[in-house]
Design a protein around this motif. Sequence first.
Motif, PDB file in Angstrom:
ATOM      1  N   CYS A  91       0.836  -1.215   0.000  1.00  0.00           N
ATOM      2  CA  CYS A  91       0.000   0.000   0.000  1.00  0.00           C
ATOM      3  C   CYS A  91       0.868   1.261   0.000  1.00  0.00           C
ATOM      4  O   CYS A  91       0.564   2.232  -0.703  1.00  0.00           O
ATOM      5  N   VAL A  92       1.941   1.234   0.781  1.00  0.00           N
ATOM      6  CA  VAL A  92       2.839   2.392   0.837  1.00  0.00           C
ATOM      7  C   VAL A  92       3.545   2.590  -0.502  1.00  0.00           C
ATOM      8  O   VAL A  92       3.710   3.722  -0.970  1.00  0.00           O
ATOM      9  N   LEU A  93       3.966   1.502  -1.146  1.00  0.00           N
ATOM     10  CA  LEU A  93       4.613   1.612  -2.449  1.00  0.00           C
ATOM     11  C   LEU A  93       3.665   2.185  -3.497  1.00  0.00           C
ATOM     12  O   LEU A  93       4.061   3.022  -4.315  1.00  0.00           O
ATOM     13  N   ILE A  94       2.419   1.725  -3.474  1.00  0.00           N
ATOM     14  CA  ILE A  94       1.422   2.267  -4.402  1.00  0.00           C
ATOM     15  C   ILE A  94       1.227   3.755  -4.156  1.00  0.00           C
ATOM     16  O   ILE A  94       1.136   4.556  -5.099  1.00  0.00           O
ATOM     17  N   LEU A  95       1.186   4.133  -2.879  1.00  0.00           N
ATOM     18  CA  LEU A  95       1.029   5.538  -2.524  1.00  0.00           C
ATOM     19  C   LEU A  95       2.233   6.352  -3.004  1.00  0.00           C
ATOM     20  O   LEU A  95       2.079   7.460  -3.536  1.00  0.00           O
TER      21      LEU A  95
END
Length: 406
Positions: A375-379
């Motif tokens: 999720c953090v990478l997508i963000l």
Amino acid sequence: MAIRFFQILLLSVGVIWAFFFSDGHFDETQVPGFLIALAISWWLTPEIRARAIKLGLVDKPGDERRIHKVPVPRLGGVAIYISVMLTITLLIALTGRFPKDARAGEGGLIGIAVGGTLIFVLGLLDDLESLPAKLKLLVQVLAGSAAYSLGVRIKAIPMPTNFNLDLGFFHLHGGAPIDLGILSGPLTVLWLVGISNAVNLIDGMDGLAAGVSAISSLTIWSVALAESIDRPYAALIAAVLAGALLGFLRWNFNPARIFIGDSGAYLTGFILGAVSITGVIKGAAAATLIVPTFLLVLLILFFPILDTAWAIIRRVAKGKSIFTPDAGHIHHRLLQTGLSQKKVAYLLYGVTALLGLVAAFVVHQQGYFLKLGACVLILALFFSEVLNRHRQHKHTSPPKSTDQAN
């Protein structure tokens, strides 16, 4: 306009989640806490930056340790502090609860808030005007002591049931915790002060301290929710800190437009040190693990601990004070090999994340950790590939023609 829309969207989702879907359970608001802190920090950081520039509160290029070439505002810690405190206050209001066990004892939120505020103010004053090292150490000890008196304590270190060590003069019995007794206070304060300074020491490159600390926070969030640890309040604080750091990192990554400063580095290190105590070392059923909990903490905070230990050894070997700044930190050495700041940051982020995955794997939380990481990478990709490109296109697109037909 697009940025403001997504900030409001994140904040709205967090508020709605906490109010309607947490059922009044303060200990189940990790995800909304992360989203709210992210939105507040993302919005607040450029506001703080603008005011710091107007007041002339910038870090100017100078000695060999400073990598930046232009003056950069250094009050990023203000945005992080406000984001963390405001988010926790908002979550309490939305859930209508601030349980007793969250305030003191195992939760330790009051201790973290009081000690964190003291060390944040210390860092802020140091950002405004450099303070003597002895005075800073004294205030750090006072902050650690305040947190200890309010429940952030390492009373004992749980030992796994299958962990036996016999050195003749020293014997550890599996399943029996190591009771620290009168050493509890000094060791707790030493740990809190040590991690605060460790994070401050790695703050020598754009996005390094904030990024590494954000990954460590995500790891503690994951580990603290494991069945063998079961510390939801520590997970909540870690989640809120991770959100605040990631929102700030949007403006702090290379090329940085604002620095975290001593206020942010000290505060971040203090919170990480505190939640590593309340959320990992004091695990509820930690005796069921295959390794001692203090080893999990060393994995989670490996890079700042290693860099600090190496700095102390290096300076003592040269006959210098351990407080003497130098350009021998790990990130300096990597930059000297020819790597760019971004590549060094990615490399150290990767090492921190890999060790965090190992720590999560030990408590069977690797799936949760990988989901958070994804999720953090997508963000991050959304920040860099969508919002940045949108802003660049807006700034570089030619003006529309105003010619009219005759």
